[in-house]
Design an enzyme around this catalytic site. Structure first.
Site: not given
Ligand code: IMP
Length: 435
Positions: A11, A35-36
């Site tokens: 995402k 977490g991105h």
């Protein structure tokens, strides 16, 4: 923007792309369990609580009251960004209503997981997320960010530490409580958190009012969901879920924004399935294929580095979460990971106790017994990471996308074929939906 599977749908990349046409980016639930990863300009940024909009100048980032906040963790993120030259100042607002994670929450998370028997552990990220939300609902032992600035803060911490220490001692028995339990010293914790509070002070705001004002002024706001809809506390695969509303239904309560302002929802799916932690996963491939997907897709947790469980795309589950989240269009991520396969399967139904069902079960026991019914499509067996137009994708890759779209009942708007911002195909140029 909502993840429609069990999280980790990439995402971060979509938020980054969409940020270009938004003034404000909002994180509204969850905590540092998420977490991105954003790859931009050849640089990789790993973010947890701070919206990835922070990487673009002129974008306002907001962390709302639906989030649970671990002060040292968000301060670490701020420091990490600043050390790489990213501006973090007035462009980051954090709600004074956000509930705060304390060391006792981490201890409780470990104890609850450690006490789970017979494979019933949820497999949490151990970040104290669930225990913090539990205290929020319980109210008596909760502390919100705004409370850190109150005169009675130290007194509150003392009372809660006394209470928690009794509970932890009672439930720990002979279980190891970990180092943190020995450090549950009220004076130290209060002093640490007062320091964190001072550092966070410039960012603290009433974000509910800010967002209502912003939306009433007609500015463009992007709500970034963390985790995935199947991990939703109310509508996911309970109890193997996270402790917030991670489906689309969580936006309003988490951000304090009425549904009337949500005029376009993008559902993000990975081209195959993954899950990290416990709980049923009907299409799981605990075999060479699963390992192949894990290797090609680098399927290891951003936060915990745990290997993710991998499997085929579950369209029964995705159709359910697309409907639940009010999704308009789909973003299909990591399509390139499937490139080497001779054939690709999509789960189109389950067989439960000899009955064929296409409705996602509400009870986890039924899901556990569900046997996937697959449709097999031919693979394309060629690299696609360089492709930039839908028409340049191999016909079998387009067929796969079309079939996903057909079963889920939503058009594919974006296809991602690599981590970089450039490795993106805009499948619909004008989705016909107002922004
Ligand atoms: P918790 O959110 O740490 O309580 O973990 C509850 C469940 O949600 C566990 O199965 C975790 O692995 C899963 N989970 C939490 N956050 C994420 C995420 O960002 N991606 C994928 N799974 C997650």
């Amino acid at each position: 923007m909502i993840g429609l599977q069990w999280g980790d749908e990439a995402k971060g990349k979509i938020v980054d792309l969409l940020t270009e046409c938004h003034d404000v980016v909002v994180r509204y639930q969850g905590g540092a369990n998420a977490g991105h990863t954003v790859v931009t300009g050849g640089q990789t940024y790993k973010l947890s609580l701070i919206p990835s909009g922070i990487l673009r100048s002129g974008v306002q980032c907001v962390v709302t009251g639906g989030v649970v906040l671990n002060p040292p963790s968000i301060l670490g993120e701020i420091d990490g960004l600043r050390s790489r030259g990213v501006e973090v100042g007035g462009n980051l607002l954090i709600s004074d209503r956000a509930h705060v994670i304390f060391p006792w929450h981490m201890v409780e998370d470990r104890l609850t997981e450690g006490a789970a028997r017979n494979g019933e552990a949820i497999g949490t990220t151990m970040r104290g997320i669930g225990p913090c939300y539990r205290d929020k609902v319980g109210r008596a032992n909760a502390i919100r960010l705004g409370d850190l600035y109150r005169a009675d803060f130290r007194e509150r911490v003392e009372r809660i530490v006394a209470h928690k220490s009794r509970i932890i001692a009672a439930i720990a028995g002979d279980q190891p409580t970990g180092q943190d339990a020995d450090r549950l010293d009220a004076a130290t914790i209060a002093a640490d958190y007062e320091q964190y509070a001072e550092r966070l002070r410039p960012h603290v705001a009433d974000t509910t009012t800010y967002l209502l004002d912003t939306l009433e002024a007609g500015r463009r706001v992007l709500f970034e969901g963390a985790q995935g809809a199947l991990l939703d506390i109310d509508h996911g695969t309970f109890p193997y879920v996270t402790s917030s509303n991670s489906s689309g239904v969580g936006i309003s309560s988490g951000a304090g924004v009425p549904g009337r302002y949500l005029n376009r929802i993008i559902g993000v799916v990975k081209a195959y399935g993954t899950r990290v932690g416990g709980g049923p996963f009907p299409t799981e491939q605990d075999n060479d294929l699963g390992q192949h997907l894990r290797d090609r897709g680098n399927e290891y947790g951003t936060v915990t580095r745990r290997p993710r469980r991998c499997g085929w795309f579950d369209a029964v589950a995705a159709r359910y979460t697309a409907r639940l989240s009010g999704v308009d269009t789909l973003a299909v991520m990591l399509l390139d990971v499937l490139s080497e396969l001779a054939e690709i399967k999509i789960c189109t139904a389950y067989e439960i106790d000899g009955r064929r069902v296409t409705v996602f079960p509400s009870q986890v026991d039924d899901l556990r017994r569900a046997r996937p019914v697959y449709e097999t499509l031919p693979g394309w067996r060629q690299e696609i990471s360089h492709v930039r137009a839908l028409s340049d994708l191999p016909p079998n890759a387009r067929r796969y996308l079309d079939r996903l779209s057909q079963i889920i009942g939503r058009p594919v708007e974006i296809v991602s074929i690599g981590a970089d911002r450039e490795q993106t195909i805009q499948a619909i140029h004008d989705s016909g939906v107002d922004e």
